[in-house]
Design an enzyme around this catalytic site. Structure first.
Site, PDB file in Angstrom:
ATOM      1  CE  LYS A  69      -3.928  -1.939   2.553  1.00 36.35           C
ATOM      2  NZ  LYS A  69      -4.890  -1.710   3.650  1.00 36.35           N
ATOM      3  CG  ASP A 105      -7.978   0.672   3.814  1.00 39.54           C
ATOM      4  OD1 ASP A 105      -8.820  -0.170   3.463  1.00 39.54           O
ATOM      5  OD2 ASP A 105      -6.747   0.479   3.728  1.00 39.54           O
TER       6      ASP A 105
END
Ligand code: ATR
Length: 279
Positions: A69, A105
């Site tokens: 990420k 997220d």
């Protein structure tokens, strides 16, 4: 649905990914909406090679997961300002060859809370100082909430608080804080450690909104403590569904079939829990 020469390809890329519930969930969502696409899982070691493959094969969108990420950022053409601030991307869209990164997220957590209450002016205590705490911290601040970071390790907690320009309080002083919303971003309480909570009962106050990002099990010890004290709760599935719904809508331009997606995740999680049980 029949796969044809015009079927669009989407995927999750990470390592490991064989446990991922995303392929089943997205393929069901594509089937439900009649969108001509497939979603696969690729276990990748070199994120640079993987991003090159996305470009050369014309893959339309990618979910990026652990451990890529942060690394993936440098290989993209553009990064959404919130994702750039967080320093992590878990969603890529391929717009005519330009790869643009987002952090769903963060957006998913914000949406999960906004389903229940407004964020502006709220005092939010975030338990933990890892990647999830960082994503949620920047996300809720962008919506006008005030953040206090509470963490076991003072060094890690202070580092994140500084990045957010937020307050820091050590874990043992958590019960002194008056929060509107308390969010657990640590992994404490996750299967197989499901009888543990990161805090004791004294930190909860009636009327607090309490959220856990742990989704296995769904009913964590932390959320049980909160409910016993009269708090409203948001479980980990909510953020999971909303972050996936953001990806679906970004990629397809269609409203996400969140009911089907939630059902798919619930079935997958129950199955995984059954597999882990001793009998
Ligand atoms: P992620 O990136 O997924 O958010 P992480 O970077 O591993 O996860 O962060 C885990 C967080 O949970 C950290 O804040 C960690 O606290 P420390 O900074 O003190 O390590 C917190 N954490 C993990 N186990 C914990 C425990 N048993 N009690 C309290 N906090 C814990």
């Amino acid at each position: 649905m029949t796969i044809t020469a015009t079927t669009q390809v989407f995927a999750v890329m990470g390592n490991p990914v064989r446990h991922s519930l995303s392929p089943v969930m997205f393929n069901q969502a594509f089937a439900e909406t009649g969108y001509n696409a497939v979603y696969a899982a690729f276990e990748v070691t070199s994120v640079q090679d993987a991003v090159n493959a996305v470009r050369s094969l014309g893959i339309r969108g990618v979910s990026i997961t652990i451990p890529h990420k942060v690394t993936v950022l440098e290989f993209l053409d553009e990064v959404d300002p919130l994702a750039a601030e967080i320093g992590a991307v878990n969603t890529i869209i391929n717009r005519n060859g330009r790869l643009i990164g987002f952090n769903s997220d963060s957006l998913g957590a914000v949406k999960a809370i906004e389903e229940v209450t407004r964020l502006d002016g709220k005092r939010i205590v975030i338990l933990g100082a890892g990647g999830a705490a960082r994503a949620i911290g920047f996300g809720v601040q962008a919506k006008g909430a005030g953040v206090t970071i509470v963490n076991r390790s003072i060094a890690n907690g202070e580092t994140l608080a500084k990045a957010l320009n937020a307050d820091f309080t050590p874990l043992q002083d958590l019960h002194r804080l008056d929060a509107d919303i308390l969010i657990n971003t640590t992994s404490v309480g996750m299967t197989p450690d499901s009888l543990r909570s990161p805090v004791d009962d004294t930190v909860f106050r009636s009327g607090m909104l309490v959220m856990d990002i742990v989704y296995a099990p769904l009913h964590t010890c932390f959320l049980r403590q909160a409910r016993n004290t009269g708090c409203m709760t948001i479980n980990g599935l909510s953020m999971l569904v909303h972050q996936a719904a953001f990806q679906f809508e970004l990629w397809t331009g269609l409203p996400a079939p969140t009911g089907v997606m939630q059902q798919s995740l619930t079935t997958g999680l129950n199955f995984a829990e059954g597999e882990d049980s001793p009998s």
